[in-house]
Design an enzyme around this catalytic site. Structure first.
Site, short mmCIF file in Angstrom:
data_model
loop_
_atom_site.label_atom_id
_atom_site.label_comp_id
_atom_site.label_asym_id
_atom_site.label_seq_id
_atom_site.Cartn_x
_atom_site.Cartn_y
_atom_site.Cartn_z
N SER A 81 2.85 -8.15 4.89
CA SER A 81 3.88 -9.16 4.68
C SER A 81 4.28 -9.08 3.22
CB SER A 81 3.33 -10.54 5.07
OG SER A 81 4.33 -11.52 4.93
N SER A 82 4.41 -10.22 2.58
CA SER A 82 4.82 -10.27 1.18
C SER A 82 4.53 -11.67 0.68
CB SER A 82 6.33 -9.98 1.11
OG SER A 82 6.83 -10.32 -0.17
N TYR A 91 15.17 -11.35 3.56
CA TYR A 91 13.86 -10.68 3.55
C TYR A 91 12.74 -11.72 3.61
CZ TYR A 91 10.04 -7.72 1.75
OH TYR A 91 8.85 -7.06 1.57
N LYS A 129 9.78 -12.16 6.57
CA LYS A 129 8.33 -12.14 6.37
C LYS A 129 7.71 -13.50 6.74
CE LYS A 129 7.87 -7.84 4.76
NZ LYS A 129 7.17 -6.78 5.51
N1 LIG Z 1 6.98 -2.52 -2.72
C1 LIG Z 1 6.81 -3.81 -2.86
O1 LIG Z 1 6.90 -4.34 -3.99
C2 LIG Z 1 6.47 -4.67 -1.68
C3 LIG Z 1 6.16 -6.03 -1.95
C4 LIG Z 1 5.82 -6.85 -0.88
C5 LIG Z 1 5.77 -6.34 0.40
N2 LIG Z 1 6.10 -5.02 0.64
C6 LIG Z 1 6.03 -4.55 2.03
O2 LIG Z 1 5.18 -3.42 2.10
C7 LIG Z 1 5.60 -2.55 3.16
C8 LIG Z 1 5.82 -1.15 2.62
O3 LIG Z 1 6.75 -1.22 1.55
P1 LIG Z 1 7.03 -0.01 0.55
O4 LIG Z 1 7.27 -0.63 -0.77
O5 LIG Z 1 6.03 1.05 0.71
O6 LIG Z 1 8.46 0.44 1.13
P2 LIG Z 1 9.12 1.87 1.29
O7 LIG Z 1 8.69 2.78 0.20
O8 LIG Z 1 10.59 1.60 1.50
O9 LIG Z 1 8.46 2.42 2.67
C9 LIG Z 1 8.73 1.74 3.87
C10 LIG Z 1 7.95 2.41 4.98
O10 LIG Z 1 8.23 1.72 6.21
C11 LIG Z 1 8.70 2.68 7.16
N3 LIG Z 1 9.64 2.08 8.11
C12 LIG Z 1 10.75 1.35 7.83
N4 LIG Z 1 11.35 1.00 8.98
C13 LIG Z 1 10.61 1.53 9.99
C14 LIG Z 1 10.73 1.53 11.40
N5 LIG Z 1 11.75 0.93 12.03
N6 LIG Z 1 9.78 2.16 12.12
C15 LIG Z 1 8.76 2.80 11.53
N7 LIG Z 1 8.60 2.85 10.18
C16 LIG Z 1 9.52 2.22 9.43
C17 LIG Z 1 9.38 3.75 6.30
O11 LIG Z 1 9.56 4.93 7.06
P3 LIG Z 1 10.80 5.96 6.74
O12 LIG Z 1 10.31 6.88 5.64
O13 LIG Z 1 11.03 6.65 8.04
O14 LIG Z 1 11.97 5.13 6.29
C18 LIG Z 1 8.36 3.87 5.18
O15 LIG Z 1 7.23 4.61 5.59
C19 LIG Z 1 6.86 -3.20 3.74
O16 LIG Z 1 6.50 -3.97 4.89
C20 LIG Z 1 7.33 -4.10 2.63
O17 LIG Z 1 8.12 -5.18 3.10
C21 LIG Z 1 6.43 -4.19 -0.37
#
Ligand SMILES: NC(=O)c1ccc[n+]([C@@H]2O[C@H](COP(=O)([O-])OP(=O)(O)OC[C@H]3O[C@@H](n4cnc5c(N)ncnc54)[C@H](OP(=O)(O)O)[C@@H]3O)[C@@H](O)[C@H]2O)c1
Length: 233
Positions: A138-139, A155, A159
């Protein structure tokens, strides 16, 4: 052959960013990992799997496609998991309010971040061992109580919806011995978090994996950040 096989994790959404690093961290800690990508293209996970000496297996699912979830469930029906973790998620333009966002974009974010992880969990729950852990990424932005600054309206809503549906799932699991965990990874330097984010992806994920590990043997649902601190609903 060892009589005590490695624990097995299914990590959904591991082509890059937090999910990729999570697959790497669990493999490093001796787990067998089945990690998923979308489609058939080569990703950083493929390179990682090649170096993993068989610890990481790759599967494919687009969680926004219900038929693909069902197909994956069929392919993995003979497996048992000690951890099921749905990491996949998307963000939209943080400035888009309800008045500004298109219906298609709203649906994309809500379906990917809220509906689809719950579909995965409901379909795969029976493949998780009776003491195994089920978790979602989540977040901190999903906290209703902590939302005093606004921004990221859609967003945040997605979440918060995910968190609420996890609470309903947990209520149905009452009396069950599985730990359930909702994770907030912090603001992390990934494609989604951007280059100015506070945390390196390895720092976040080491904390996330320590936090999930600390939930072992503790049934019930927790909403925790990457340092193991409880977040207000
Ligand atoms: N980065 C942050 O600061 C942050 C903070 C709070 C929460 N989050 C959460 O952490 C998680 C990962 O974030 P991240 O920062 O690593 O983001 P990211 O670099 O954009 O990576 C997102 C990942 O989710 C996959 N994905 C997206 N839509 C999908 C779908 N329909 N089916 C299967 N896979 C899918 C993407 O696959 P593809 O390569 O195929 O697109 C990628 O592997 C997310 O849930 C995000 O909301 C991130």
């Amino acid at each position: 052959m060892s009589s005590n096989p490695s624990p097995t994790a299914l990590i959904v959404g591991a082509s890059r960013g937090l999910g990729l690093t999570m697959a790497e961290e669990y493999a490093k800690r001796g787990w067998h990992v089945i990690a998923t990508v979308r489609g058939t293209g080569k990703t950083a996970l493929h390179e990682l799997a090649q170096r993993s000496e068989g610890r990481i297996e790759i599967e494919s699912v687009d969680i926004a496609n219900a038929d693909e979830i069902t197909s994956l469930r069929q392919r993995l029906q003979s497996r048992k998991f000690d951890l099921l973790f749905v990491n996949a998620g998307v963000a939209n333009d943080p400035e888009e309010t309800a008045g500004a966002v298109s219906t298609d974009e709203f649906v994309r974010v809500m379906v990917t971040n809220a509906l689809s992880p719950m579909r995965v969990i409901e379909q795969f729950e029976s493949l998780v061992s009776s003491t195994g852990t089920i978790g979602v990424m989540s977040s901190g932005l999903g906290s209703v109580a902590d939302n005093e600054s606004g921004g990221w309206d859609v967003y945040r809503g997605s979440k918060a919806a995910l968190n609420t549906m996890m609470r309903s799932f947990a209520a149905r699991q009452a009396g069950n011995s599985r730990p359930l965990v909702i994770i907030a990874p912090g603001w992390v330097r990934t494609d989604m978090g951007g280059p100015n984010a506070a945390l390196d992806v390895h720092e976040s994920i080491r904390g996330v994996v320590d936090t999930i590990t600390s939930c072992a043997g503790k049934p019930g649902l927790r909403y925790l950040d990457y340092r193991g601190h409880t977040i207000r609903w």
